[in-house]
Design an enzyme around this catalytic site. Structure first.
Site, PDB file in Angstrom:
ATOM      1  N   SER A   1       1.090  -1.100  -0.287  1.00 15.74           N
ATOM      2  CA  SER A   1       0.170   0.203   0.064  1.00 15.74           C
ATOM      3  C   SER A   1       1.240   0.930   0.197  1.00 15.74           C
ATOM      4  CB  SER A   1      -0.761   0.033   1.319  1.00 15.74           C
ATOM      5  OG  SER A   1      -1.549   0.915   1.037  1.00 15.74           O
TER       6      SER A   1
ATOM      7  N   TYR B   1      -1.863  -0.263  10.328  1.00 18.68           N
ATOM      8  CA  TYR B   1      -2.081  -0.564   8.692  1.00 18.68           C
ATOM      9  C   TYR B   1      -0.608  -0.325   8.362  1.00 18.68           C
ATOM     10  CZ  TYR B   1      -3.949  -1.567   3.894  1.00 18.68           C
ATOM     11  OH  TYR B   1      -4.319  -1.170   3.172  1.00 18.68           O
TER      12      TYR B   1
ATOM     13  N   LYS C   1       2.162  -2.759   5.915  1.00 17.97           N
ATOM     14  CA  LYS C   1       2.806  -2.527   4.866  1.00 17.97           C
ATOM     15  C   LYS C   1       4.303  -1.746   4.111  1.00 17.97           C
ATOM     16  CE  LYS C   1      -1.459  -3.878   3.188  1.00 17.97           C
ATOM     17  NZ  LYS C   1      -1.779  -5.489   2.416  1.00 17.97           N
TER      18      LYS C   1
END
Length: 286
Positions: free
Chosen positions: A188, A203, A207
């Site tokens: 991402s 998150y 990533k």
């Protein structure tokens, strides 16, 4: 003076480009035809897509089937395939190129199960050519100093550990058959940048780890002609992001404005790049 050294690698579709043009000049009777679409073709190839029950995973699986993949095995947490998957499977069966989608239930956190499933696919198909690790989760935003440990572990186990286990499962079969292959890890933009208002400590961390994982795996597996790359999409309007935006609707315009195009991405806009990475058209990309 011309070099006597031979090329280290030759495309299975050679001659291409300038070489093809020079050979055509030498033989005026030769048949000239475009080969660029052949480079993107996945004819007869077999692969695996995690998170393939819906969303980005399923969107990319359909694209690989359209490119001629013999079979794309999709797996996800759901015991039964979604209505979207069922419709997609039927759609692929009507393409007329012999491609098919298959579904099975598996948890990316279960290393033993993934290895076993990938081996079963290898036994059945006698090859393994590509893998897209697209399974991931997104938790609600919580300030970093208050972030619950169990939620952090959940995100890391799915978005990082699960990606590793998926890549391992496919890579083991690619190594087994000795044909090389392409492993594509969905990361991402959040792995490289941080949105100040919504940092998502778990998150972003997960990533970022995927990006480094890909670098390490690419270096280790390159000698076996197994390529490992990552895709780092911006904000894509999927079911997962829709569920998040439903709770914080003010972010829709904010996220859209952060992109130079002034909008969120569509899931189908991942089709081309996923096919490119899975195909011979990206054979020197790692």
């Amino acid at each position: 003076m011309a070099s006597s050294k031979k090329a280290q690698s030759v495309s299975p579709l050679a001659p291409l480009g300038i070489e093809a043009a020079m050979k055509a000049k030498e033989d005026p009777n030769s048949v000239v035809r475009p080969k660029i679409f052949d480079e993107f073709a996945l004819t007869d190839r077999v692969g695996l897509v995690s998170g393939g029950n819906r969303g980005l995973g399923l969107e990319m699986a359909i694209a690989l089937a359209e490119a001629g993949a013999q079979v794309v095995y999709c797996f996800d947490l759901s015991k039964e395939p979604s209505e979207e998957f069922k419709a997609s499977r039927e759609y692929v069966s009507k393409l007329g190129n012999g491609s098919r989608l298959e579904y099975f239930c598996a948890d990316v956190r279960n290393q033993e199960l993934l290895w076993k499933k990938a081996e079963e696919i290898g036994d059945k198909e006698q090859r393994f050519d590509f893998c897209i690790a697209a399974a991931g989760i997104l938790k609600p935003h919580v300030e970093c100093l208050e972030y619950p440990g169990h939620e952090f572990r959940d995100v890391m186990e799915v978005n990082t550990t699960g990606v590793l286990f998926t890549a391992q499962a496919a890579g083991r079969q690619m190594a087994r058959f000795g044909r090389g292959g392409s492993i594509i890890l969905i990361a991402s933009m959040s792995g490289s940048i941080t949105n100040r208002d919504h940092a998502w400590v778990s998150y972003n961390t997960s990533k970022s780890a995927v990006l480094q994982m890909a670098r390490s795996m690419a270096c280790e597996l390159g000698e076996q002609r197994i390529r490992v790359n990552t895709l780092s999409p911006g904000y894509i309007y999927t079911q997962m992001t829709t569920a998040y935006l439903d709770k914080e609707p003010h972010l829709f315009d904010k996220w859209s404005g952060m992109n130079p195009l002034g909008r969120l991405g569509r899931p189908d806009e991942m089709r081309g790049v996923a096919t490119w990475l899975a195909s011979d058209a990206s054979s020197f990309l790692f």
